[in-house]
Enzyme design. Structure first.
Site, PDB file in Angstrom:
ATOM      1  N   GLN A   1      64.841   7.952  28.239  1.00 15.78           N
ATOM      2  CA  GLN A   1      64.557   7.474  29.204  1.00 15.78           C
ATOM      3  C   GLN A   1      65.577   6.941  29.983  1.00 15.78           C
ATOM      4  O   GLN A   1      66.704   7.796  29.479  1.00 15.78           O
ATOM      5  CB  GLN A   1      63.147   6.231  29.403  1.00 15.78           C
ATOM      6  CG  GLN A   1      62.122   6.154  29.547  1.00 15.78           C
ATOM      7  CD  GLN A   1      61.550   6.860  27.679  1.00 15.78           C
ATOM      8  OE1 GLN A   1      62.038   5.947  27.364  1.00 15.78           O
ATOM      9  NE2 GLN A   1      60.498   6.940  27.590  1.00 15.78           N
TER      10      GLN A   1
ATOM     11  N   GLY B   1      66.386   7.177  34.354  1.00 16.90           N
ATOM     12  CA  GLY B   1      65.449   8.360  33.527  1.00 16.90           C
ATOM     13  C   GLY B   1      65.873   9.991  33.473  1.00 16.90           C
ATOM     14  O   GLY B   1      66.372   9.953  34.950  1.00 16.90           O
ATOM     15  N   ASP B   2      65.208  11.245  32.848  1.00 19.25           N
ATOM     16  CA  ASP B   2      65.266  12.284  33.902  1.00 19.25           C
ATOM     17  C   ASP B   2      66.616  12.845  34.216  1.00 19.25           C
ATOM     18  O   ASP B   2      66.301  13.737  35.186  1.00 19.25           O
ATOM     19  CB  ASP B   2      64.286  12.462  35.026  1.00 19.25           C
ATOM     20  CG  ASP B   2      62.865  11.580  34.218  1.00 19.25           C
ATOM     21  OD1 ASP B   2      62.435  12.263  33.177  1.00 19.25           O
ATOM     22  OD2 ASP B   2      62.745  10.941  35.109  1.00 19.25           O
ATOM     23  N   GLU B   3      67.586  12.330  33.631  1.00 19.51           N
ATOM     24  CA  GLU B   3      68.880  12.640  34.475  1.00 19.51           C
ATOM     25  C   GLU B   3      69.467  14.081  33.712  1.00 19.51           C
ATOM     26  O   GLU B   3      70.107  14.997  34.226  1.00 19.51           O
ATOM     27  CB  GLU B   3      70.233  11.289  33.777  1.00 19.51           C
ATOM     28  CG  GLU B   3      69.661  10.049  34.351  1.00 19.51           C
ATOM     29  CD  GLU B   3      69.227   9.166  33.366  1.00 19.51           C
ATOM     30  OE1 GLU B   3      68.582  10.183  32.661  1.00 19.51           O
ATOM     31  OE2 GLU B   3      68.899   8.027  33.975  1.00 19.51           O
ATOM     32  N   GLY B   4      69.407  14.235  32.414  1.00 22.15           N
ATOM     33  CA  GLY B   4      69.550  15.850  32.268  1.00 22.15           C
ATOM     34  C   GLY B   4      69.847  15.321  30.427  1.00 22.15           C
ATOM     35  O   GLY B   4      70.930  16.168  30.040  1.00 22.15           O
ATOM     36  N   LYS B   5      69.724  14.827  30.077  1.00 21.99           N
ATOM     37  CA  LYS B   5      69.849  14.359  28.577  1.00 21.99           C
ATOM     38  C   LYS B   5      69.628  14.827  27.733  1.00 21.99           C
ATOM     39  O   LYS B   5      70.810  15.908  26.691  1.00 21.99           O
ATOM     40  CB  LYS B   5      69.260  12.980  28.072  1.00 21.99           C
ATOM     41  CG  LYS B   5      69.692  11.811  28.522  1.00 21.99           C
ATOM     42  CD  LYS B   5      68.818  10.720  27.474  1.00 21.99           C
ATOM     43  CE  LYS B   5      67.647  10.307  28.505  1.00 21.99           C
ATOM     44  NZ  LYS B   5      67.202  10.351  29.766  1.00 21.99           N
ATOM     45  N   GLY B   6      69.118  16.097  27.262  1.00 23.49           N
ATOM     46  CA  GLY B   6      68.305  17.087  26.830  1.00 23.49           C
ATOM     47  C   GLY B   6      68.927  17.763  27.066  1.00 23.49           C
ATOM     48  O   GLY B   6      69.236  18.340  25.488  1.00 23.49           O
TER      49      GLY B   6
ATOM     50  N   PRO C   1      56.047  13.955  41.010  1.00 19.29           N
ATOM     51  CA  PRO C   1      57.306  14.147  42.008  1.00 19.29           C
ATOM     52  C   PRO C   1      58.103  13.125  42.258  1.00 19.29           C
ATOM     53  O   PRO C   1      57.360  12.071  41.862  1.00 19.29           O
ATOM     54  CB  PRO C   1      56.928  14.173  43.922  1.00 19.29           C
ATOM     55  CG  PRO C   1      55.423  13.719  43.577  1.00 19.29           C
ATOM     56  CD  PRO C   1      54.667  14.055  42.386  1.00 19.29           C
TER      57      PRO C   1
ATOM     58  N   ALA D   1      58.679  10.113  27.131  1.00 20.87           N
ATOM     59  CA  ALA D   1      59.885  10.916  27.245  1.00 20.87           C
ATOM     60  C   ALA D   1      59.566  12.419  27.379  1.00 20.87           C
ATOM     61  O   ALA D   1      58.353  13.235  26.996  1.00 20.87           O
ATOM     62  CB  ALA D   1      60.601  11.385  26.034  1.00 20.87           C
ATOM     63  N   GLY D   2      60.652  13.420  28.276  1.00 21.59           N
ATOM     64  CA  GLY D   2      59.814  13.978  29.179  1.00 21.59           C
ATOM     65  C   GLY D   2      62.037  15.157  28.549  1.00 21.59           C
ATOM     66  O   GLY D   2      62.268  14.994  29.896  1.00 21.59           O
ATOM     67  N   HIS D   3      62.005  16.167  27.930  1.00 23.50           N
ATOM     68  CA  HIS D   3      63.495  16.740  27.528  1.00 23.50           C
ATOM     69  C   HIS D   3      63.067  18.383  27.616  1.00 23.50           C
ATOM     70  O   HIS D   3      62.275  18.665  26.859  1.00 23.50           O
ATOM     71  CB  HIS D   3      64.080  15.662  26.387  1.00 23.50           C
ATOM     72  CG  HIS D   3      64.544  14.521  26.252  1.00 23.50           C
ATOM     73  ND1 HIS D   3      64.427  13.671  25.359  1.00 23.50           N
ATOM     74  CD2 HIS D   3      64.244  13.734  26.808  1.00 23.50           C
ATOM     75  CE1 HIS D   3      64.551  12.495  25.215  1.00 23.50           C
ATOM     76  NE2 HIS D   3      64.942  12.349  26.793  1.00 23.50           N
ATOM     77  N   THR D   4      63.894  18.730  28.442  1.00 25.71           N
ATOM     78  CA  THR D   4      64.042  20.090  29.161  1.00 25.71           C
ATOM     79  C   THR D   4      65.249  20.546  28.494  1.00 25.71           C
ATOM     80  O   THR D   4      66.293  20.028  28.734  1.00 25.71           O
ATOM     81  CB  THR D   4      63.044  20.203  31.070  1.00 25.71           C
ATOM     82  OG1 THR D   4      62.668  19.283  30.912  1.00 25.71           O
ATOM     83  CG2 THR D   4      63.327  21.892  30.462  1.00 25.71           C
TER      84      THR D   4
ATOM     85  N   ARG E   1      52.904  -8.854  15.924  1.00 23.69           N
ATOM     86  CA  ARG E   1      53.209  -8.848  13.979  1.00 23.69           C
ATOM     87  C   ARG E   1      51.184  -8.056  14.135  1.00 23.69           C
ATOM     88  O   ARG E   1      51.563  -8.660  12.771  1.00 23.69           O
ATOM     89  CB  ARG E   1      53.742  -9.478  14.008  1.00 23.69           C
ATOM     90  CG  ARG E   1      55.191 -10.001  14.093  1.00 23.69           C
ATOM     91  CD  ARG E   1      55.614 -10.959  13.807  1.00 23.69           C
ATOM     92  NE  ARG E   1      55.131 -12.224  15.232  1.00 23.69           N
ATOM     93  CZ  ARG E   1      55.402 -13.525  15.118  1.00 23.69           C
ATOM     94  NH1 ARG E   1      56.097 -14.364  14.518  1.00 23.69           N
ATOM     95  NH2 ARG E   1      55.082 -13.896  16.770  1.00 23.69           N
TER      96      ARG E   1
HETATM   97  P1  IMP Z   1      55.763   3.839  29.372  1.00 26.59           P
HETATM   98  O1  IMP Z   1      57.295   4.268  29.259  1.00 26.59           O
HETATM   99  O2  IMP Z   1      55.199   4.935  29.798  1.00 26.59           O
HETATM  100  O3  IMP Z   1      55.027   2.446  29.936  1.00 26.59           O
HETATM  101  O4  IMP Z   1      55.947   3.727  31.902  1.00 26.59           O
HETATM  102  C1  IMP Z   1      56.589   2.268  32.472  1.00 26.59           C
HETATM  103  C2  IMP Z   1      57.993   2.790  33.198  1.00 26.59           C
HETATM  104  O5  IMP Z   1      59.077   4.250  32.329  1.00 26.59           O
HETATM  105  C3  IMP Z   1      57.037   3.585  34.426  1.00 26.59           C
HETATM  106  O6  IMP Z   1      57.984   3.646  35.435  1.00 26.59           O
HETATM  107  C4  IMP Z   1      57.773   5.861  33.821  1.00 26.59           C
HETATM  108  O7  IMP Z   1      57.865   5.976  34.727  1.00 26.59           O
HETATM  109  C5  IMP Z   1      59.027   5.178  33.431  1.00 26.59           C
HETATM  110  N1  IMP Z   1      59.377   6.559  32.016  1.00 26.59           N
HETATM  111  C6  IMP Z   1      59.210   6.464  31.039  1.00 26.59           C
HETATM  112  N2  IMP Z   1      59.541   7.074  30.563  1.00 26.59           N
HETATM  113  C7  IMP Z   1      60.322   8.159  31.074  1.00 26.59           C
HETATM  114  C8  IMP Z   1      61.135   9.005  31.120  1.00 26.59           C
HETATM  115  O8  IMP Z   1      61.107   9.818  30.429  1.00 26.59           O
HETATM  116  N3  IMP Z   1      61.263   9.226  32.355  1.00 26.59           N
HETATM  117  C9  IMP Z   1      61.398   8.522  33.055  1.00 26.59           C
HETATM  118  N4  IMP Z   1      61.072   7.634  33.722  1.00 26.59           N
HETATM  119  C10 IMP Z   1      59.931   7.156  32.633  1.00 26.59           C
END
Ligand code: IMP
Length: 422
Positions: A218, A12-17, A298, A39-42, A141
């Site tokens: 992710q 995750g966080d590879e820069g998909k956004g 970090p 998720a967090g997309h910049t 369910r």
């Molecule tokens: P959850 O998705 O909140 O259940 O977290 C499970 C794992 O996925 C944890 O290690 C999080 O840090 C990671 N994770 C969830 N969303 C992201 C994302 O958008 N980027 C990177 N890691 C993520």
């Protein structure tokens, strides 16, 4: 027919956004198919920077934006995100939400925190947004779906059924049905016009030869089956998740682009074979602004791991990759690439299935010379320093997949397309 999927191919966080934003300029539909506001997309353009969590990064360009059935949706967070965009002058009236997506409620968020605490030293390091607990209810369910949520009587009935069950399991919960209902029924009224059977919408789009872009959140190493289990998220971030999470068939997807960084990062706990620390990690973290969009944590830093990306290529059937943040490595004397692992004296080329084995693997590295030249103004492959070209060529060889796009900075203009995607 053009179905393209963009997936994170590390943790995750590879820069998909950024890539989704770029590709969505050509797309008619942009669809998210899994995850939620973990998720967090910049996205950065025209000197403005946006951070999105639930809403696809294609919101700025696509004619229609879909939150698919595989997603878990916290309506309060969704409305906050829409408000944030509206205040910046971005329209959100082209969002459609699947009536089959699952609803994240306050008790899911609280349970996420309780479970992390109970795990103690084995905590996963979740984003504490209630994502895992919402998927647990889906598969048990007892989840509440968006189609039920927007029907007031049905929403109340489902809450009356489910909340007592959750309280039996987690006596710490002190929510009442009434307080959740009173607050959330107001959110339901606002989102109701956006709710539909989005599978039908996409079927029509494909029959009309529209361009459809699927946006993963992710990364594939966080896949519930193929990732570094149990340190994973609860969905399928790769192209393997699209059919299930968007209500389409596999023949609707022709192209799968994996987004990778020129190095590797990970947030949260779990094995990370190529992890580095000390000054070198600090240099890359600062140069790449490697702090979580959602949690501000970090990020852990590591060398490029071809074993990880190969696994992602296999799972998603990648047809090409987009290599991001290449400029971050500028100035390093030597670069390392992990080409295989050694496990108990044996050389392996795939991730072992158990975390205890994964924790024991030793990366096998190949070293390459770095480059010192500033590459942020580069606009073609030929303009890259030779050492940098060699680094990219070697990665392509090791991952058995062409680099179709590379990126040398945060702006749209710093995205170099070697071969068009749509
Ligand atoms: P959850 O998705 O909140 O259940 O977290 C499970 C794992 O996925 C944890 O290690 C999080 O840090 C990671 N994770 C969830 N969303 C992201 C994302 O958008 N980027 C990177 N890691 C993520």
């Amino acid at each position: 027919m053009a179905g393209v999927v963009v997936v994170g191919s590390q943790w995750g966080d590879e820069g998909k956004g950024k890539i989704t934003d770029y590709l969505s300029q050509q797309a008619d539909y942009v669809v998210r198919y899994q995850g939620g506001n973990n998720a967090g997309h910049t996205i950065e353009f025209n000197g403005k920077k946006f951070a999105l969590r639930l809403i696809p990064s294609g919101i700025f360009n696509a004619k229609t934006v879909v939150l698919g059935n595989g997603m878990v949706i916290n309506p309060k967070a969704l409305l906050e995100e829409m408000k944030y965009l509206n205040e910046a002058g971005i329209q959100t009236d082209h969002i459609l939400i699947s009536d089959r997506a699952h609803l994240t409620l306050p008790y899911h968020i609280e349970i996420d925190g309780i479970q992390e605490e109970r795990r103690g030293a084995n905590s996963i390091g979740t984003t504490k947004k209630g994502i895992g607990p919402t998927y647990v209810d889906k598969y048990a369910r007892i989840g509440i779906r968006i189609g039920e949520f927007v029907n007031e009587a049905l929403f109340l009935k489902r809450l009356q059924e489910v909340l007592p069950l959750k309280k039996q399991e987690f006596p710490e919960l002190n929510f009442t049905v009434e307080e959740i209902f009173e607050e959330y029924k107001e959110y339901a009224k606002i989102i109701k016009p956006m709710v539909t059977d989005t599978g039908l919408v996409l079927d029509e789009a494909f029959r009309e030869n529209k361009k459809v872009l699927f946006e993963g959140a992710q990364g594939t190493m966080l896949d519930i089956d193929y990732g570094t289990y149990p340190f994973v998220t609860s969905s399928h971030p790769g192209a393997n998740g699209v059919c299930e999470g968007a209500g389409i068939g596999p023949t609707n997807i022709q192209t799968a682009i994996g987004i990778i960084k020129a190095y590797t990062t990970r947030v949260g706990a779990g094995a990370f074979p190529t992890e580095i620390d000390g000054e070198l990690a600090h240099f890359i973290r600062e140069a790449g602004h490697e702090y979580g969009t959602v949690t501000k944590r970090p990020r852990r830093i590591g060398w490029f791991d071809a074993v990880v990306v190969n696994q992602s290529r296999r799972m998603s059937g990648l047809t090409g990759v987009s290599l991001m943040l290449l400029d971050v490595l500028t100035g390093l004397e030597t670069l390392k690439i992990c080409t295989a692992y050694s496990l108990d004296g044996k050389i392996i080329h795939a991730l072992p299935s158990t975390i205890s084995e994964l924790e024991r693997v030793q990366p096998i590295y190949e070293e390459m010379p770095g480059w010192k030249e500033d590459i942020t103004q580069v606009r073609s492959f030929a303009e890259l320093p030779v050492a940098c070209q060699n680094y990219l060529r070697r990665i392509e060889e090791l991952i058995h997949c062409p680099i179709q796009i590379f990126s040398v900075g945060p702006d749209r203009l710093q995205t170099i397309i070697l071969k068009e995607v749509f």
